[in-house]
Design a protein around this motif. Structure first.
Motif, PDB file in Angstrom:
ATOM      1  N   SER A 143       0.470  -0.892   0.032  1.00  0.00           N
ATOM      2  CA  SER A 143      -0.355   0.021  -0.139  1.00  0.00           C
ATOM      3  C   SER A 143       1.400   0.826  -0.167  1.00  0.00           C
ATOM      4  O   SER A 143       1.709   1.267   0.584  1.00  0.00           O
ATOM      5  CB  SER A 143      -0.819   0.158   1.308  1.00  0.00           C
ATOM      6  N   PHE A 144       0.740   2.121  -0.624  1.00  0.00           N
ATOM      7  CA  PHE A 144       1.345   3.484  -1.288  1.00  0.00           C
ATOM      8  C   PHE A 144       0.213   4.036   0.076  1.00  0.00           C
ATOM      9  O   PHE A 144      -0.974   4.977  -0.343  1.00  0.00           O
ATOM     10  CB  PHE A 144       1.106   4.278  -2.446  1.00  0.00           C
ATOM     11  N   ASN A 145       0.985   4.678   1.112  1.00  0.00           N
ATOM     12  CA  ASN A 145       0.264   5.607   1.757  1.00  0.00           C
ATOM     13  C   ASN A 145       0.817   7.648   1.678  1.00  0.00           C
ATOM     14  O   ASN A 145       0.025   7.906   2.357  1.00  0.00           O
ATOM     15  CB  ASN A 145       0.905   5.661   3.006  1.00  0.00           C
ATOM     16  N   GLY A 146       1.675   7.786   0.351  1.00  0.00           N
ATOM     17  CA  GLY A 146       1.849   9.359  -0.165  1.00  0.00           C
ATOM     18  C   GLY A 146       2.875  10.073   1.541  1.00  0.00           C
ATOM     19  O   GLY A 146       3.490   8.981   2.210  1.00  0.00           O
ATOM     20  N   TYR A 147       1.771  11.294   1.574  1.00  0.00           N
ATOM     21  CA  TYR A 147       2.914  12.310   2.578  1.00  0.00           C
ATOM     22  C   TYR A 147       2.319  11.419   4.073  1.00  0.00           C
ATOM     23  O   TYR A 147       0.881  11.400   3.937  1.00  0.00           O
ATOM     24  CB  TYR A 147       3.061  12.988   2.854  1.00  0.00           C
ATOM     25  N   LEU A 148       3.272  11.229   4.462  1.00  0.00           N
ATOM     26  CA  LEU A 148       2.918  11.165   6.939  1.00  0.00           C
ATOM     27  C   LEU A 148       2.671  12.469   7.262  1.00  0.00           C
ATOM     28  O   LEU A 148       2.538  13.381   6.242  1.00  0.00           O
ATOM     29  CB  LEU A 148       3.773  10.688   7.363  1.00  0.00           C
ATOM     30  N   PRO A 149       1.852  12.340   7.910  1.00  0.00           N
ATOM     31  CA  PRO A 149       1.363  14.416   9.378  1.00  0.00           C
ATOM     32  C   PRO A 149       2.373  15.142   9.083  1.00  0.00           C
ATOM     33  O   PRO A 149       3.308  14.461   9.282  1.00  0.00           O
ATOM     34  CB  PRO A 149       0.612  13.551   9.789  1.00  0.00           C
ATOM     35  N   VAL A 150       2.444  16.395   9.313  1.00  0.00           N
ATOM     36  CA  VAL A 150       3.701  16.700   9.234  1.00  0.00           C
ATOM     37  C   VAL A 150       4.098  16.633  11.182  1.00  0.00           C
ATOM     38  O   VAL A 150       5.117  16.637  11.732  1.00  0.00           O
ATOM     39  CB  VAL A 150       3.369  17.887   8.600  1.00  0.00           C
ATOM     40  N   LYS A 151       2.230  17.137  11.900  1.00  0.00           N
ATOM     41  CA  LYS A 151       2.319  17.420  13.384  1.00  0.00           C
ATOM     42  C   LYS A 151       3.411  16.160  13.891  1.00  0.00           C
ATOM     43  O   LYS A 151       3.020  15.046  13.479  1.00  0.00           O
ATOM     44  CB  LYS A 151       1.287  17.378  13.675  1.00  0.00           C
ATOM     45  N   PRO A 152       4.324  15.945  14.532  1.00  0.00           N
ATOM     46  CA  PRO A 152       5.266  15.343  15.057  1.00  0.00           C
ATOM     47  C   PRO A 152       4.038  13.969  15.591  1.00  0.00           C
ATOM     48  O   PRO A 152       4.432  12.219  15.955  1.00  0.00           O
ATOM     49  CB  PRO A 152       6.039  15.431  16.454  1.00  0.00           C
ATOM     50  N   ASN A 153       3.398  14.538  16.548  1.00  0.00           N
ATOM     51  CA  ASN A 153       2.575  13.769  17.434  1.00  0.00           C
ATOM     52  C   ASN A 153       1.219  12.581  16.235  1.00  0.00           C
ATOM     53  O   ASN A 153       1.325  11.381  16.312  1.00  0.00           O
ATOM     54  CB  ASN A 153       1.399  13.849  18.086  1.00  0.00           C
ATOM     55  N   GLU A 154       0.997  13.446  15.232  1.00  0.00           N
ATOM     56  CA  GLU A 154       0.883  12.688  14.140  1.00  0.00           C
ATOM     57  C   GLU A 154       1.128  12.200  12.851  1.00  0.00           C
ATOM     58  O   GLU A 154       0.916  10.888  12.925  1.00  0.00           O
ATOM     59  CB  GLU A 154      -0.075  13.603  13.585  1.00  0.00           C
ATOM     60  N   ARG A 155       2.333  11.782  13.065  1.00  0.00           N
ATOM     61  CA  ARG A 155       2.816  10.974  12.379  1.00  0.00           C
ATOM     62  C   ARG A 155       3.588   9.836  13.207  1.00  0.00           C
ATOM     63  O   ARG A 155       3.509   8.395  12.628  1.00  0.00           O
ATOM     64  CB  ARG A 155       4.216  12.037  12.107  1.00  0.00           C
ATOM     65  N   VAL A 156       4.106   9.819  14.490  1.00  0.00           N
ATOM     66  CA  VAL A 156       3.902   8.482  15.227  1.00  0.00           C
ATOM     67  C   VAL A 156       2.708   8.179  15.040  1.00  0.00           C
ATOM     68  O   VAL A 156       2.963   6.719  15.417  1.00  0.00           O
ATOM     69  CB  VAL A 156       4.570   8.836  16.576  1.00  0.00           C
ATOM     70  N   SER A 157       1.763   8.620  15.402  1.00  0.00           N
ATOM     71  CA  SER A 157       0.223   7.882  15.131  1.00  0.00           C
ATOM     72  C   SER A 157       0.191   6.898  13.802  1.00  0.00           C
ATOM     73  O   SER A 157      -0.059   5.436  14.027  1.00  0.00           O
ATOM     74  CB  SER A 157      -0.882   8.534  16.029  1.00  0.00           C
ATOM     75  N   LYS A 158       0.481   7.586  12.666  1.00  0.00           N
ATOM     76  CA  LYS A 158       0.545   7.113  11.515  1.00  0.00           C
ATOM     77  C   LYS A 158       1.317   5.873  11.693  1.00  0.00           C
ATOM     78  O   LYS A 158       0.768   4.767  10.701  1.00  0.00           O
ATOM     79  CB  LYS A 158       1.194   8.162  10.478  1.00  0.00           C
ATOM     80  N   LEU A 159       2.613   6.175  11.479  1.00  0.00           N
ATOM     81  CA  LEU A 159       3.812   4.811  11.691  1.00  0.00           C
ATOM     82  C   LEU A 159       3.185   4.306  12.372  1.00  0.00           C
ATOM     83  O   LEU A 159       3.299   2.270  11.778  1.00  0.00           O
ATOM     84  CB  LEU A 159       4.842   5.602  12.442  1.00  0.00           C
ATOM     85  N   HIS A 160       2.890   4.302  13.520  1.00  0.00           N
ATOM     86  CA  HIS A 160       1.581   2.718  14.765  1.00  0.00           C
ATOM     87  C   HIS A 160       1.098   2.476  13.461  1.00  0.00           C
ATOM     88  O   HIS A 160       0.996   1.256  13.821  1.00  0.00           O
ATOM     89  CB  HIS A 160       1.160   3.429  15.590  1.00  0.00           C
ATOM     90  N   GLN A 161      -0.213   2.982  13.378  1.00  0.00           N
ATOM     91  CA  GLN A 161      -1.359   2.531  12.380  1.00  0.00           C
ATOM     92  C   GLN A 161      -0.594   1.716  11.510  1.00  0.00           C
ATOM     93  O   GLN A 161      -0.914   0.381  10.873  1.00  0.00           O
ATOM     94  CB  GLN A 161      -1.850   3.619  12.058  1.00  0.00           C
TER      95      GLN A 161
END
Length: 240
Positions: A143-161
């Motif tokens: 799956s290609f997910n494009g760019y991850l969120p810029v805000k640090p907390n949201e980015r870490v949450s997306k990485l965990h997802q």
């Protein structure tokens, strides 16, 4: 070569500063020679690419319509007029790689399909597919997910997802980052994910800066800084 049929031709670009023959078939040059009307991400990059492909093409005789992230899609209703009304072949050129894949040109292709116009994709390099090929990860489900969120907390949450999906669904997860933030992205990855999770970085593919490496998070922590800053890269994560 026979006269081109009226269609929207999706013409891949090189992935960076590399010779045309390094990644693109000669047939694509023949298609370029038969088209006068282009939809492009940027006029400057399109002209550079056309000159790279064939220096004898008279770029001053060509028409270019820009379609990029700054374009108001409500204003592109007539963008396919040369094809639809005059039955002339048209081309779509991205700034790098395959048009319409993680690329604004997709809007022109969607319109062509809605209008029942022929669409012809040409062979060329896709950084996403090449990254999957070289990673050693699951190439049947990704799956290609494009760019991850810029805000640090949201980015870490997306990485965990994405990490959870890699494990639960046995699916390779791909994403990208602005090249100047590549090292910061790697830093966030190694601080956030399980030590056994595998991470591949595929950067500068087909160019002199090509760098492709797969290691576990634990191994990336111990490795030296990779030469990826300011180089277009694909990040991939997969279960350990």
């Amino acid at each position: 070569m026979e006269e081109l049929k009226p269609a929207l031709y999706l013409i891949p670009n090189t992935l960076g500063d590399t010779a045309y023959e390094r990644s693109l078939p000669s047939y694509n040059k023949e298609v370029l020679r038969g088209i006068k009307h282009f939809i492009v991400e940027s006029r400057r990059e399109a002209i550079r690419f056309i000159k790279l492909a064939d220096s004898e093409i008279d770029v001053d005789s060509l028409s270019f319509t820009e379609l990029n992230e700054h374009t108001d899609l409500k204003t592109i209703g007539k963008i396919l007029d040369p094809l639809e009304k005059q039955r002339l072949p048209m081309g779509v050129i991205s700034d790098a790689g395959c048009p319409a894949v993680a690329d604004p040109g997709a809007a022109a292709v969607e319109m062509a399909q809605r209008k029942n116009l022929s669409v012809v994709p040409l062979a060329g390099p896709s950084s996403m597919i090449m990254a999957v090929m070289a990673s050693g990860f699951n190439g049947q489900s990704f799956s290609f997910n494009g760019y991850l969120p810029v805000k640090p907390n949201e980015r870490v949450s997306k990485l965990h997802q994405l990490e959870n999906r890699a494990y639960k669904e046995d699916q390779t997860q791909l994403f990208i980052e602005a090249p100047y933030r590549n090292l910061k992205m790697l830093e966030t990855i190694v601080k956030s994910l399980k030590k056994e999770t595998r991470v591949c970085i595929a950067a500068g593919m087909t160019t002199k800066d090509e760098y492709i490496k797969t290691m576990t998070v634990e191994q990336w922590k111990k490795a030296g800084e990779p030469p990826i800053q300011k180089v277009p890269a694909i990040f991939l994560i997969y279960k350990g």
